[in-house]
Design an enzyme around this catalytic site. Structure first.
Site, PDB file in Angstrom:
ATOM      1  CG  ASN A 156      41.245  41.888  26.191  1.00  0.00           C
ATOM      2  OD1 ASN A 156      41.202  41.181  27.159  1.00  0.00           O
ATOM      3  ND2 ASN A 156      40.838  42.919  26.070  1.00  0.00           N
ATOM      4  CD  GLN A 184      36.539  39.601  24.242  1.00  0.00           C
ATOM      5  OE1 GLN A 184      35.890  38.185  23.676  1.00  0.00           O
ATOM      6  NE2 GLN A 184      36.394  40.014  24.894  1.00  0.00           N
ATOM      7  CG  HIS A 206      29.328  45.327  24.223  1.00  0.00           C
ATOM      8  ND1 HIS A 206      29.922  45.476  24.108  1.00  0.00           N
ATOM      9  CD2 HIS A 206      29.382  45.375  25.772  1.00  0.00           C
ATOM     10  CE1 HIS A 206      31.427  45.698  25.146  1.00  0.00           C
ATOM     11  NE2 HIS A 206      31.203  46.355  25.457  1.00  0.00           N
ATOM     12  CB  THR A 242      14.902  51.370  37.438  1.00  0.00           C
ATOM     13  OG1 THR A 242      14.138  52.191  38.445  1.00  0.00           O
ATOM     14  CG2 THR A 242      13.328  50.428  36.818  1.00  0.00           C
ATOM     15  CB  CYS A 329      41.283  50.045  26.460  1.00  0.00           C
ATOM     16  SG  CYS A 329      39.646  49.002  26.660  1.00  0.00           S
TER      17      CYS A 329
HETATM   18  C1  LIG Z   1      34.892  44.214  26.771  1.00  0.00           C
HETATM   19  C2  LIG Z   1      35.556  43.353  28.374  1.00  0.00           C
HETATM   20  C3  LIG Z   1      35.145  43.869  29.638  1.00  0.00           C
HETATM   21  C4  LIG Z   1      34.382  44.769  30.046  1.00  0.00           C
HETATM   22  O1  LIG Z   1      32.916  44.909  29.887  1.00  0.00           O
HETATM   23  P1  LIG Z   1      31.778  46.123  29.326  1.00  0.00           P
HETATM   24  O2  LIG Z   1      30.652  45.531  29.692  1.00  0.00           O
HETATM   25  O3  LIG Z   1      31.818  46.384  28.583  1.00  0.00           O
HETATM   26  O4  LIG Z   1      32.423  46.919  30.453  1.00  0.00           O
HETATM   27  C5  LIG Z   1      36.137  43.189  30.789  1.00  0.00           C
HETATM   28  N1  LIG Z   1      36.832  42.106  30.345  1.00  0.00           N
HETATM   29  C6  LIG Z   1      36.926  41.370  29.565  1.00  0.00           C
HETATM   30  C7  LIG Z   1      38.295  40.988  29.076  1.00  0.00           C
HETATM   31  C8  LIG Z   1      36.467  42.405  27.780  1.00  0.00           C
HETATM   32  O5  LIG Z   1      37.105  42.217  26.569  1.00  0.00           O
END
Ligand SMILES: *Cc1c(COP(=O)(O)O)cnc(C)c1O
Length: 390
Positions: A156, A184, A206, A242, A329
């Site tokens: 990422n 990604q 997302h 759920t 992060c």
């Molecule tokens: C954003 C991301 C995650 C975490 O995903 P979430 O749905 O926000 O928990 C895990 N791995 C990679 C490579 C990411 O970019």
């Protein structure tokens, strides 16, 4: 003008998805209910499951929904140390062993740290200066008690794409389950879990223009992991609770859009390349981090020597250009990115890095707006930098 170049952190809800999300807010039935309100929601959830399965060439029964990729990664990794089906080591007296890399997303890296605390052994494979693991090193690190190989599909922060097919083959030859965090890559290119020899694959809504708090996993063989969350019968008893039906429906809408518009990434790549070429040509002492021969089409991670990434971020923010330094992060801490350090970058260069990550909504107009602004920001910061003057 607002220019959002932080799409590896999260992506906007595109209009097509937003419309379906708003419609789905009306369907409040519980998918487990047998009446029509329940069945309507069940059908929508199963429609998304089939779409996702098709997209990665799997069967709908191999797809499980979770609250996101972090949960799915936790589920798979923690299963190797809870006495589930994977952990036959518990009977042999050996601690289970996991192989991963030094450049994983924190949801894999910190979960590995957690299971180490429970007695598991973990090998963190080193990477070269481009972020690639060494396949020979991987082979050598396999032990009789190795229970899982977990290697990120595409990083990422720098976009480096690993040799997933070869890694999968190595795992397959040794009969070790292979997990890849494909967050990604999901939505950006077609994935074939059989061709790539993938046993577990995780994804996050997302990161491909669906809602936050939804995602899931592909699991090749039923019963090869045990649940993190126990309760009702949802998701084949692998993940109680759920279903987040609105989130799941949003993933269906978003993935459908990406499948229809998969060619869009070619254009995004041209935009990324144009931005990167401009920076390298017009701003001295700039370096691209990652593997330009095997990289996500949307990602450019650049170190601007003699200036702090945080300072660049704040000045670009003033112009409405949104980027990130390393991973979101890491942004609360002053530690340099663990990924750039693993590439062997000098601490100063790691601190001076900025990630530009494009998304399907970005335009050429935005690229052209950003170019001179980036140049101006770097020049101004370097004028203030005592390091640069020397
Ligand atoms: C954003 C991301 C995650 C975490 O995903 P979430 O749905 O926000 O928990 C895990 N791995 C990679 C490579 C990411 O970019």
């Amino acid at each position: 003008m607002k220019v959002y170049f932080d799409n590896n952190a999260t992506t906007p809800l595109i209009p097509e998805v937003k419309e379906q999300v708003i419609n789905s807010l009306e369907y409040y039935g519980n998918a487990s209910s047998k009446h029509d309100y329940g069945k309507t929601v069940r059908n929508q959830i199963e429609g998304t499951r089939s779409l996702i399965a098709n997209y990665i060439k799997a069967e709908p029964g191999q797809i499980y929904f979770t609250s996101g990729a972090s949960e799915a990664n936790n589920l798979i990794i923690k299963s190797t140390t809870t006495c589930g089906a994977m952990c036959t080591s518990c009977n042999t007296g050996n601690q289970p062993h996991i192989i991963t890399t030094a450049i994983e997303h924190p949801s894999v890296l910190n979960t590995c740290k957690c299971v180490e605390g429970n007695g598991a052994k973990v090998t963190y494979l080193k990477v070269d200066e481009k972020g690639m693991i060494d396949l020979e090193e991987l082979k050598k690190s396999i032990r009789p008690e190795t229970r899982l190989i977990s290697i990120l599909f595409a990083n990422n922060e720098i976009g480096t794409i690993q040799k997933i097919k070869e890694i999968g083959q190595i795992a397959k030859d040794k009969n070790i389950p292979f997990h890849t965090d494909s967050v990604q890559v999901f939505g950006k290119e077609f994935i074939d879990v059989d061709e790539l020899n993938i046993d577990f694959l995780t994804f996050s809504g997302h990161k491909f223009n669906a809602l936050k708090g939804t995602g899931g996993l592909y699991m090749r063989k039923k019963g090869t992991v045990c649940p993190l969350i126990h309760g009702g019968h949802q998701e084949g008893m692998l993940r109680a609770g759920t279903e987040n039906s609105v989130g799941i429906i949003s993933m269906g809408a978003a993935l459908n859009h990406h499948i229809q518009n998969i060619g869009r990434w070619k254009e995004i790549k041209k935009m990324r390349d144009s931005l990167e070429e401009y920076i390298l040509k017009n701003i001295p002492h700039t370096y691209v981090n990652g593997n330009i021969d095997s990289r996500l089409d949307n990602t450019s991670n650049i170190s601007f020597d003699f200036v702090e990434g945080e300072a660049i971020l704040l000045r670009l923010n003033y112009y409405g250009i949104y980027v990130s330094t390393g991973s979101a992060c890491n942004s609360d801490s002053l530690d340099p990115s663990h990924v750039l350090i693993a590439l062997g970058k000098r601490i100063e260069l790691a601190h001076s890095s900025v990630r530009f990550s494009l998304g399907i909504q970005n335009t050429w107009e935005e690229i052209e707006y950003a170019k001179p602004k980036i140049k101006e920001v770097i020049e101004k910061l370097r004028m203030l930098s005592p390091l640069y003057k020397n």
